[in-house]
Design a protein around this motif. Structure first.
Motif, short mmCIF file in Angstrom:
data_model
loop_
_atom_site.label_atom_id
_atom_site.label_comp_id
_atom_site.label_asym_id
_atom_site.label_seq_id
_atom_site.Cartn_x
_atom_site.Cartn_y
_atom_site.Cartn_z
N GLU A 27 -29.95 -14.68 115.55
CA GLU A 27 -30.22 -16.19 115.82
C GLU A 27 -31.75 -16.37 114.26
OE1 GLU A 27 -29.14 -18.10 117.96
OE2 GLU A 27 -27.64 -16.56 118.70
N VAL A 28 -30.94 -18.06 113.69
CA VAL A 28 -31.09 -17.95 112.49
C VAL A 28 -31.96 -19.26 112.46
CG1 VAL A 28 -30.88 -16.04 110.74
CG2 VAL A 28 -29.27 -18.29 111.39
N GLU A 29 -32.78 -20.27 111.99
CA GLU A 29 -33.05 -21.66 111.91
C GLU A 29 -32.32 -21.98 110.59
OE1 GLU A 29 -34.35 -22.74 114.39
OE2 GLU A 29 -34.38 -20.68 115.93
N ALA A 30 -32.34 -22.98 110.49
CA ALA A 30 -31.97 -24.12 109.43
C ALA A 30 -33.54 -23.72 108.38
CB ALA A 30 -31.87 -25.01 109.80
N GLY A 31 -32.94 -23.40 107.32
CA GLY A 31 -33.90 -23.13 106.16
C GLY A 31 -34.56 -21.80 106.59
N GLN A 32 -34.20 -20.93 106.83
CA GLN A 32 -34.64 -19.76 107.27
C GLN A 32 -34.13 -18.61 105.69
OE1 GLN A 32 -34.29 -17.61 111.67
NE2 GLN A 32 -34.34 -15.62 110.27
N PRO A 33 -34.96 -17.60 104.98
CA PRO A 33 -34.65 -17.26 104.58
C PRO A 33 -33.45 -16.08 105.69
CG PRO A 33 -37.12 -17.15 104.20
CD PRO A 33 -36.65 -17.46 105.41
N LEU A 34 -32.11 -15.82 104.55
CA LEU A 34 -31.31 -14.64 104.82
C LEU A 34 -31.32 -13.58 103.95
CD1 LEU A 34 -28.65 -17.14 105.57
CD2 LEU A 34 -30.11 -16.34 107.67
N ALA A 35 -31.38 -13.85 102.83
CA ALA A 35 -31.40 -12.81 101.55
C ALA A 35 -32.31 -13.75 100.32
CB ALA A 35 -29.82 -12.37 101.39
N THR A 36 -32.44 -12.47 99.27
CA THR A 36 -33.03 -13.01 98.24
C THR A 36 -31.61 -12.29 96.84
OG1 THR A 36 -34.04 -10.85 97.97
CG2 THR A 36 -35.14 -12.40 98.36
N PHE A 37 -31.47 -13.43 95.79
CA PHE A 37 -30.35 -13.45 95.58
C PHE A 37 -30.72 -13.00 93.57
CE2 PHE A 37 -26.66 -15.27 93.66
CZ PHE A 37 -25.44 -14.78 93.87
N TYR A 38 -30.40 -12.47 92.73
CA TYR A 38 -30.69 -13.06 91.48
C TYR A 38 -29.57 -13.52 90.67
CZ TYR A 38 -30.75 -11.25 86.60
OH TYR A 38 -30.65 -11.12 85.74
N GLY A 72 -27.49 -24.15 94.09
CA GLY A 72 -27.96 -23.86 95.53
C GLY A 72 -28.99 -23.87 96.51
N LEU A 73 -30.30 -24.35 95.47
CA LEU A 73 -31.09 -24.59 95.74
C LEU A 73 -31.81 -25.99 96.59
CD1 LEU A 73 -33.72 -23.30 92.80
CD2 LEU A 73 -32.81 -21.98 94.49
N THR A 74 -32.75 -25.55 97.36
CA THR A 74 -32.98 -27.50 98.37
C THR A 74 -33.62 -27.95 97.24
OG1 THR A 74 -34.77 -25.72 99.76
CG2 THR A 74 -32.35 -26.43 100.46
N PRO A 75 -33.89 -29.63 97.72
CA PRO A 75 -35.15 -30.00 97.09
C PRO A 75 -36.71 -29.04 97.24
CG PRO A 75 -33.40 -31.56 98.13
CD PRO A 75 -33.36 -30.25 98.32
N ALA A 76 -36.78 -28.51 98.74
CA ALA A 76 -38.42 -28.23 98.20
C ALA A 76 -38.66 -27.28 97.60
CB ALA A 76 -38.65 -27.62 100.82
N GLN A 77 -36.85 -25.80 97.38
CA GLN A 77 -36.84 -24.84 96.67
C GLN A 77 -37.11 -25.37 94.93
OE1 GLN A 77 -33.46 -22.98 97.95
NE2 GLN A 77 -34.08 -21.42 97.55
N ILE A 93 -31.91 -17.08 99.59
CA ILE A 93 -31.00 -17.84 100.12
C ILE A 93 -31.55 -18.36 101.75
CG2 ILE A 93 -28.65 -17.38 101.31
CD1 ILE A 93 -28.25 -15.95 98.37
N LEU A 94 -31.00 -19.71 101.86
CA LEU A 94 -31.53 -20.30 103.10
C LEU A 94 -30.60 -20.57 104.45
CD1 LEU A 94 -34.36 -22.18 102.00
CD2 LEU A 94 -34.24 -20.18 102.13
N ALA A 95 -30.50 -20.12 105.37
CA ALA A 95 -29.79 -20.76 106.52
C ALA A 95 -29.67 -22.16 106.24
CB ALA A 95 -29.93 -20.32 108.13
N PRO A 96 -28.35 -22.86 106.29
CA PRO A 96 -28.22 -24.55 105.73
C PRO A 96 -28.25 -24.99 107.31
CG PRO A 96 -26.17 -23.35 106.17
CD PRO A 96 -27.11 -21.97 105.90
N ILE A 97 -28.11 -24.05 108.65
CA ILE A 97 -28.04 -25.14 109.62
C ILE A 97 -28.98 -23.90 110.88
CG2 ILE A 97 -26.11 -25.79 109.29
CD1 ILE A 97 -24.85 -24.19 110.98
#
Length: 198
Positions: A27-38, A72-77, A93-97
């Protein structure tokens, strides 16, 4: 709810460095980090943005921000990019929902192409209960009508809701139409393993 699933894909080619969510059912929340990406494309775009921010070049800054958003970056990122260390090579990489990870397509260390699928996330906070109504029953049904639902999967409980949609296209063979009821699927817990009521 068929309108709520979300497929999260890579906006650019690169490598999945680390997974924070590595199993289906999390279970994930919107904006939660799912992975790091190069991603070399992301790094180049971030350097352009930092350069434009340092020069106070508004035109270049806006163009660079648009490019980061396309990648793919959000305004906050994006707002945090000027403060990034030069040796920071990875992006989150953040959860979109908010929802449940129903499919994980990648592993740590895996290279992905642009458009490659990363995660499938579904929001189960609202569920659809659908049933078939025959032609002779349709005059007694209308949108907004209260209904009560019982199911063996939730023994001893009656779920109350309302009809939200009656398909106007009747099946020619069975002379029936599909009726939809939307049900709130509450949960009282938080975290990676929280469960829904239905």
């Amino acid at each position: 709810d068929d309108s709520r699933p979300r497929i999260l894909s890579a906006y650019s080619k690169g490598r999945v460095e680390k997974l924070f969510v590595n199993f289906e059912g999390a279970e994930v929340e919107a904006g939660q980090p799912l992975a790091t990406f190069y991603s070399q494309d992301l790094l180049s775009a971030a350097r352009d943005y930092k350069l434009a921010a340092g020069q106070s070049n508004k035109v270049l800054l806006q163009a660079s921000a648009t490019r980061l958003q396309q990648l793919g970056l959000t305004p906050a990122q994006i707002a945090k990019v000027p403060a990034r260390a030069d040796d920071d090579l990875f992006f989150e990489i953040l959860a979109p929902i908010s929802g449940t990870v129903v499919k994980r397509h990648v592993y740590e260390g895996q290279y992905v192409e642009e458009g490659g699928q990363l995660f499938d996330i579904a929001d189960f906070s609202k569920m659809w209960f659908q049933f078939i109504a025959y032609e002779q029953d349709l005059p007694f049904l209308k949108v907004g009508q209260p209904v009560e639902i019982t199911t063996p999967s939730v023994p001893g409980k009656t779920i109350k809701s309302k009809i939200t949609f009656i398909n106007p296209n009747m099946d020619a063979m069975t002379r029936s139409a599909r009726v939809r009821v939307e049900v709130e699927n509450i949960t009282s817990e938080k975290g990676l393993h929280r469960g829904h009521e239905i």
